[in-house]
Enzyme design. Sequence first.
Site: not given
Length: 327
Positions: A65, A69-70, A75, A77, A96, A194, A245
């Site tokens: 994840r 999120h990055d 982008g 980075d 975050n 997920h 899950d």
Amino acid sequence: MASSKISTCLIFLQLIFLLFVFNSANAQLKVGFYKDTCPQAEAIVKKVMDQVMKVAPSLSGPLLRMHFHDCFVRGCDGSVLLNSSTGQAEKDSPPNLSLRGYQVIDRVKTALEKECPGVVSCADALAIVARDVTVATMGPFWEVETGRRDGRVSNFSEPLTNLPPFFANISQLISMFRSKGLSVKDLVVLSGGHTIGTSHCSSFTSRLYNSTGKDGTDPTLDSEYIEKLKSKCKVGDQTTLVEMDPGSVRTFDNSYYTLVAKRRGLFQSDAALLDNSETKAYVKLQSAATHRSTFFKDFGVSMIKMGRVGVLTGKAGEIRKVCSKIN
């Protein structure tokens, strides 16, 4: 007339030059980028991750994840890794706050720096780690393109507007993915991530107690599943973790789609996949699959595509020595 021809020729040459520069920048993101400068880079990352997964397998979901999120903010980075002395970095932003595993990336980076100082970016380390935790949970392997450089900016506000929220509807999800150059198929495929990991109750309790159905429940959520979730998550619970899950939380497989098809997707954004003909068809296809079907291949393809979003290459950005701070 001669002057006009010269001007036209100059413009044409400028376009050719710009096209060359653009293609050169893109060409720097490739499989085997560190072949000459740090040939053992991926082996070093894998060695560290094998050790981590033996003692902390629950970090597989959060680390996968983290790459997502990055990439969705500025982008891919490595900006999500940066610290701020005033609490104004991406990692301090509400979307975050539940991320975990920063110390693992630090450990990977330390090992890389020991072997190849100043060569492998934090952004690339994070991308390789995301692949390796997927493989460690019996998921697919894909060749990770490398050559990213690290950004120098990390803003508190940007995750709020760039990361798809857990309560997003299908139109919002499609729009946010398209804004990153990702397709509707990429949306439904990457949602399959997920299948590993957990979530705090606070991310979905509105579906249990504050929705439009009977007793405040979400009518799009299976009633039996609602009762199971209510037994774990009480009103106002901010700390309890629930498997995304159930029964397969540490195994990367296609069972996520089976749950979504049965109206047991944990988040509103999971349930939203049934509100679009293309995403619904993919959910049904994977939920009916007797084995992996096309999901494993599709996931690798979409991860590679996501890994290209907004990358810095060439002379842009930097190669951080420590992932949590700029040089």
